[in-house]
Design an enzyme around this catalytic site. Structure first.
Site, mmCIF file in Angstrom:
data_model
loop_
_atom_site.group_PDB
_atom_site.id
_atom_site.type_symbol
_atom_site.label_atom_id
_atom_site.label_comp_id
_atom_site.label_asym_id
_atom_site.label_seq_id
_atom_site.Cartn_x
_atom_site.Cartn_y
_atom_site.Cartn_z
ATOM 1 N N ARG A 103 -9.908 15.569 0.716
ATOM 2 C CA ARG A 103 -9.760 15.257 -0.443
ATOM 3 C C ARG A 103 -10.214 15.405 -1.627
ATOM 4 O O ARG A 103 -12.091 15.337 -1.505
ATOM 5 C CB ARG A 103 -9.353 13.682 -1.006
ATOM 6 C CG ARG A 103 -10.288 12.584 -0.829
ATOM 7 C CD ARG A 103 -9.133 11.028 -1.127
ATOM 8 N NE ARG A 103 -10.259 10.147 -1.152
ATOM 9 C CZ ARG A 103 -9.796 8.785 -1.516
ATOM 10 N NH1 ARG A 103 -8.753 8.727 -1.743
ATOM 11 N NH2 ARG A 103 -10.814 7.860 -0.897
ATOM 12 N N ASN A 141 -7.721 10.079 -9.245
ATOM 13 C CA ASN A 141 -7.496 9.482 -8.976
ATOM 14 C C ASN A 141 -8.921 9.642 -8.546
ATOM 15 O O ASN A 141 -10.137 10.466 -7.685
ATOM 16 C CB ASN A 141 -7.279 9.869 -7.452
ATOM 17 C CG ASN A 141 -6.971 7.704 -6.545
ATOM 18 O OD1 ASN A 141 -6.914 7.118 -6.568
ATOM 19 N ND2 ASN A 141 -8.496 8.171 -5.604
ATOM 20 N N GLU A 142 -9.887 8.449 -8.689
ATOM 21 C CA GLU A 142 -11.737 8.007 -8.799
ATOM 22 C C GLU A 142 -11.983 9.534 -8.551
ATOM 23 O O GLU A 142 -12.603 9.866 -7.835
ATOM 24 C CB GLU A 142 -11.183 7.935 -7.208
ATOM 25 C CG GLU A 142 -10.862 6.069 -7.126
ATOM 26 C CD GLU A 142 -11.277 5.389 -5.785
ATOM 27 O OE1 GLU A 142 -11.721 5.927 -4.867
ATOM 28 O OE2 GLU A 142 -11.488 3.951 -6.392
ATOM 29 N N GLU A 313 -7.004 -1.286 -7.816
ATOM 30 C CA GLU A 313 -6.820 -1.103 -6.254
ATOM 31 C C GLU A 313 -7.487 -2.269 -5.777
ATOM 32 O O GLU A 313 -8.438 -2.307 -6.517
ATOM 33 C CB GLU A 313 -6.992 -0.080 -5.893
ATOM 34 C CG GLU A 313 -6.346 1.921 -5.895
ATOM 35 C CD GLU A 313 -7.731 2.593 -5.119
ATOM 36 O OE1 GLU A 313 -7.948 2.311 -4.572
ATOM 37 O OE2 GLU A 313 -6.904 3.518 -5.293
ATOM 38 N N TRP A 321 -13.423 1.855 5.021
ATOM 39 C CA TRP A 321 -14.593 2.927 5.324
ATOM 40 C C TRP A 321 -15.864 2.127 5.205
ATOM 41 O O TRP A 321 -16.964 3.581 4.927
ATOM 42 C CB TRP A 321 -14.094 3.595 3.720
ATOM 43 C CG TRP A 321 -13.633 2.250 2.579
ATOM 44 C CD1 TRP A 321 -12.739 2.830 1.892
ATOM 45 C CD2 TRP A 321 -15.159 1.970 2.241
ATOM 46 N NE1 TRP A 321 -12.771 1.941 1.146
ATOM 47 C CE2 TRP A 321 -13.430 1.291 0.654
ATOM 48 C CE3 TRP A 321 -15.687 1.981 1.490
ATOM 49 C CZ2 TRP A 321 -14.485 0.483 0.049
ATOM 50 C CZ3 TRP A 321 -16.565 1.072 0.586
ATOM 51 C CH2 TRP A 321 -15.437 0.328 0.408
ATOM 52 N N GLU A 361 -6.904 6.810 6.589
ATOM 53 C CA GLU A 361 -6.810 6.129 6.232
ATOM 54 C C GLU A 361 -5.635 4.254 7.424
ATOM 55 O O GLU A 361 -5.476 3.400 6.987
ATOM 56 C CB GLU A 361 -6.662 5.093 4.536
ATOM 57 C CG GLU A 361 -7.219 5.749 3.946
ATOM 58 C CD GLU A 361 -7.661 6.046 2.757
ATOM 59 O OE1 GLU A 361 -6.279 5.545 2.073
ATOM 60 O OE2 GLU A 361 -8.527 6.230 2.244
ATOM 61 N N GLN A 362 -6.122 4.914 8.316
ATOM 62 C CA GLN A 362 -4.399 4.144 9.589
ATOM 63 C C GLN A 362 -5.566 2.786 9.821
ATOM 64 O O GLN A 362 -4.614 2.139 9.633
ATOM 65 C CB GLN A 362 -4.216 4.654 10.164
ATOM 66 C CG GLN A 362 -5.560 5.227 11.312
ATOM 67 C CD GLN A 362 -4.505 6.296 13.254
ATOM 68 O OE1 GLN A 362 -4.656 5.447 13.412
ATOM 69 N NE2 GLN A 362 -5.177 7.790 12.513
ATOM 70 N N MET A 363 -6.682 2.818 9.336
ATOM 71 C CA MET A 363 -7.538 1.137 9.710
ATOM 72 C C MET A 363 -7.637 0.833 8.340
ATOM 73 O O MET A 363 -8.119 -0.654 8.277
ATOM 74 C CB MET A 363 -8.297 1.711 10.996
ATOM 75 C CG MET A 363 -8.879 2.452 11.492
ATOM 76 S SD MET A 363 -7.057 1.541 12.947
ATOM 77 C CE MET A 363 -8.549 0.127 13.431
ATOM 78 N N HIS A 364 -6.592 0.784 7.159
ATOM 79 C CA HIS A 364 -7.264 0.489 5.863
ATOM 80 C C HIS A 364 -6.006 -1.143 5.857
ATOM 81 O O HIS A 364 -4.218 -0.262 5.786
ATOM 82 C CB HIS A 364 -7.148 1.033 5.321
ATOM 83 C CG HIS A 364 -7.608 0.517 3.760
ATOM 84 N ND1 HIS A 364 -7.017 -0.479 2.977
ATOM 85 C CD2 HIS A 364 -8.870 0.901 2.833
ATOM 86 C CE1 HIS A 364 -7.347 -0.788 1.910
ATOM 87 N NE2 HIS A 364 -8.469 0.113 1.988
HETATM 88 C C1 GAL Z 1 -10.106 4.269 -2.913
HETATM 89 C C2 GAL Z 1 -9.028 4.933 -3.027
HETATM 90 C C3 GAL Z 1 -7.121 4.583 -2.562
HETATM 91 C C4 GAL Z 1 -8.350 5.040 -1.329
HETATM 92 C C5 GAL Z 1 -9.240 3.208 -1.391
HETATM 93 C C6 GAL Z 1 -9.164 2.548 -0.069
HETATM 94 O O1 GAL Z 1 -11.172 4.829 -3.056
HETATM 95 O O2 GAL Z 1 -8.998 5.673 -4.290
HETATM 96 O O3 GAL Z 1 -7.384 6.481 -2.252
HETATM 97 O O4 GAL Z 1 -8.898 5.453 -0.264
HETATM 98 O O5 GAL Z 1 -10.033 3.863 -1.439
HETATM 99 O O6 GAL Z 1 -9.743 1.305 0.255
#
Ligand code: GAL
Length: 667
Positions: A103, A141-142, A313, A321, A361-364
């Site tokens: 992304r 986004n960010e 968020e 991550w 992000e399956q582990m989030h």
């Molecule tokens: C942010 C992002 C989200 C997601 C999240 C995971 O940086 O805006 O899309 O990736 O982190 O922690």
């Protein structure tokens, strides 16, 4: 004060949507952020939009009584768009395009991306701008995540030349400002100037700082384009952007100037792991996050938001991550949520409704596990929703602004300049700003974090972390505020063109600080210098240590000794001044250890007429509206003295680890 959640209807079968929406509502969620990565579903093939699924998703959410935060999808341009316009891809410092497949693969300066972004934002805003369920917007986004502010593309270089022309007018002016006579770097025209990259040794610092300033302005321009489109088709709906924690690669004050809501994304455990903190500090706060980290960000973003800032968020459980990804202690999702409200947040929105079992992000974690059961964070969010009702019943202005007596000046260019021209490898500006903030918070102080051009009237104590470039009117504004002012080392040490001021540092601050920094030295991480307070109890005992840096100071008479205008309050072991004061202006010639910093700030606060308390490092207090919020990050119960039992709205005098208490101030 309300709760929200990030939701990805495109990740889940449509048969789940209604149940999701009803369960969100039942849990106490009021707003749902959607669509920020959904371009490939909005426009599956060039020019052919498919809004049907999004129409239905919004209708389902709206029917459940939820408000939608609609996002522009520009953080993820689809594959076909990249294939059509490869110039969208940003160019890295290695001269190569950064590829499709994750992304943020776009260049802020790409003309084709600007046009394509205008097109998709217009189509989206036209379609949903007046939809009754769409209450707010988020741009992109960010911005800048994954090191995407700076690109070295031909388009960026072309726009940089235009930017330089506007700034300097003539090439002679640029050559003089930068000092390009050094190493025969003189230019004959703006068209000769490239990006400051891939040079044999370090590129020119003025060139590099201007490139960073330019790249930052490109972010602001790109965001402004989106905001203008949204405002045209969706009047009256506040526009937000979700900034990142401690992220400093563009000037957030300039981007936020075009927004209604500055929001940020709070991941306290991931941040602790990824930031500068020493291994023992990381271990200590492993499952809670550092007690001042989220607060620092809350106060940064509150200081630039026109409406109450949001947490767009909020970490709900383990993330994916960081290098290591611990699980929050039970109670922390609740504590983090209350901490945000205690600093004035209008909304805390959890990332995300449900953990998706596929892709990066399956582990989030989410509020729900992938098999759709409410996780610990989900239960805590439900508790917060319940408690919000209790708190609002007790005080309708529960997160209203208070007039803080203390300001901390925060600046983005300072970070870039020290990074470009460090002189000591670990001179990391956000860290030092954070450490000053943390010392103030340990003294129980509520802190406003403000930009360097903010109005400073009304504050009693103003803290200025190392600020290399000071505006010409800064000294006069500080003096007329009547506050006591504390400056970190290296303040006033450069001109805006990155030169040493003619009168030596502190340059433009000489009118309030009659001193001259005639030499500096940086210190290795394993080296410290003892510091003694001049009025310390025992002149042979050190009161603390200096780290990172030393300014060598003398009075501006240039006699080699400090003159009578300077009150020397601490010295290094070799006798050089470590802390001097002139009137209400305090100059610290180094960065001191935490305990000494807290001690000095407590003394200075007293001189400024600001009351402090000694909180230590694990309990934090904030005041909003008529309420006081107390948060316990530690592992021991904290008992509040002098608060009446009937003052409590949440909790009681004994605050358990990970606990929260809210009471009516002054009771
Ligand atoms: C942010 C992002 C989200 C997601 C999240 C995971 O940086 O805006 O899309 O990736 O982190 O922690």
């Amino acid at each position: 004060m309300r709760l929200g959640v990030c939701y990805y209807p495109e990740h889940w079968p449509e048969s789940m949507w209604e149940d999701d929406a009803l369960r969100m509502k039942a849990l106490g969620i009021e707003q749902v952020r959607i669509a920020e990565f959904a371009w490939s579903r909005m426009e599956p093939t060039p020019g052919e939009y498919d809004w049907s699924w999004l129409d239905r998703a919004i209708d389902v959410l709206g029917a459940a009584g939820l408000q939608v935060v609609m996002c522009t999808p520009t953080a993820t341009p689809p594959k076909w768009l990249i294939d059509r316009h490869p110039d969208i891809l940003p160019i890295g410092a290695d001269g190569r395009p950064r590829a499709f497949g994750s992304r943020r693969h776009y260049d802020f300066s790409s003309p084709s991306y600007f046009v394509e972004s205008q097109r998709i934002c217009t189509a989206l805003a036209q379609r949903y701008g007046k939809h009754p369920a769409v209450a707010y917007w988020q741009t992109d986004n960010e911005f800048g995540c994954h090191h995407t502010v700076v690109s070295y593309s031909p388009a960026a270089v072309g726009r940089f030349r235009e930017w330089l022309k506007a700034r300097y007018q003539t090439i002679d002016a640029l050559n003089r400002a930068w000092g390009t006579v050094f190493w025969s770097m003189e230019y004959r025209s703006f068209d000769e100037i490239d990006a400051p990259v891939a040079t044999v040794t370090e590129a020119h610092p003025s060139h590099r700082l201007d490139y960073r300033r330019f790249a930052s302005d490109e972010v602001a321009r790109y965001n402004r384009m989106q905001v203008e489109i949204i405002r045209a088709y969706s009047p009256g709906r506040p526009v937000a952007h979700n900034f990142m924690q401690l992220f400093s690669e563009f000037d957030h004050y300039k981007v936020a100037a075009d927004l209604d809501v500055a929001a940020w994304d709070s991941y306290p455990l991931g941040a602790l792991e990824e930031q500068w903190f020493a291994p023992d500090v990381k271990a200590r706060w492993l499952r809670s996050g550092h007690p001042d980290f989220a607060s620092f960000n809350h106060d940064v973003y509150r200081g630039m938001s026109k409406l109450p800032f949001w947490v767009m968020e909020q970490q709900p459980g383990p993330v994916n991550w960081a290098q290591w990804n611990p699980a929050p202690l039970p109670g922390m999702v609740r504590l983090w949520s209350w901490e945000a409200f205690a600093h004035g947040a209008g909304c805390v929105s959890y990332f995300r409704w449900r953990q998706a079992p596929f892709a990066q992000e399956q582990m989030h974690a989410g509020l729900n596990t992938p098999d759709n059961r409410l996780d610990i964070g989900g239960h805590e969010a439900a508790q917060v929703a319940e408690e919000i009702r209790t708190v609002l019943a007790a005080n309708a202005d529960a997160n209203a602004a208070i007039r803080s007596k203390v300001a901390l000046v925060y600046d983005y260019e300072a970070k870039w300049l020290f990074e470009i021209h460090p002189q000591g490898a670990d001179f990391h500006y956000p860290r030092f700003a954070f450490e000053y903030y943390s010392a103030l918070r340990a003294l129980g102080l509520d802190v406003d974090i403000v930009p360097v051009d903010a109005s400073l009237d009304g504050y009693r104590l103003i803290v200025v972390p190392p600020l290399p470039v000071v505006p010409a009117d800064f000294a006069a504004r500080l003096a007329s505020s009547g506050a006591h002012v504390v400056f970190g080392p290296r303040t006033g040490s450069k001109t805006q063109d990155v030169q040493i001021p003619a009168n030596l540092p502190p340059g433009a601050l000489a009118s309030v600080l009659p001193l001259r920094v005639w030499r500096v030295e940086s210190m290795r991480p394993n080296v410290t210098e003892p510091v003694r307070l001049v009025d310390g109890k025992d002149a042979t005992v050190e009161d603390g240590v200096a780290r990172h840096w030393r300014d060598f100071i003398e009075g501006d008479g240039g006699s080699g000794a400090t003159d009578s205008f300077l009150d020397v309050r601490a010295r290094f072991a070799d006798g050089h001044p470590a802390y001097v004061k002139s009137g209400a202006f305090h100059y610290l010639a180094s960065l001191f250890d935490d305990a000494l910093t807290v001690r000095l700030f407590a003394r200075i606060a007293k001189e400024a007429g600001v009351d402090t308390i000694s909180l230590g490092d694990s309990v934090r207090i904030s005041r909003r509206g008529a309420l006081t919020y107390v948060l316990n990050y530690g592992d021991q119960t904290h008992t509040l003295a002098n608060v009446a039992d009937d003052a409590f709205v949440i909790g009681s005098r004994a605050i358990e680890p990970q606990g929260v208490a809210v009471y009516r101030s002054g009771k």
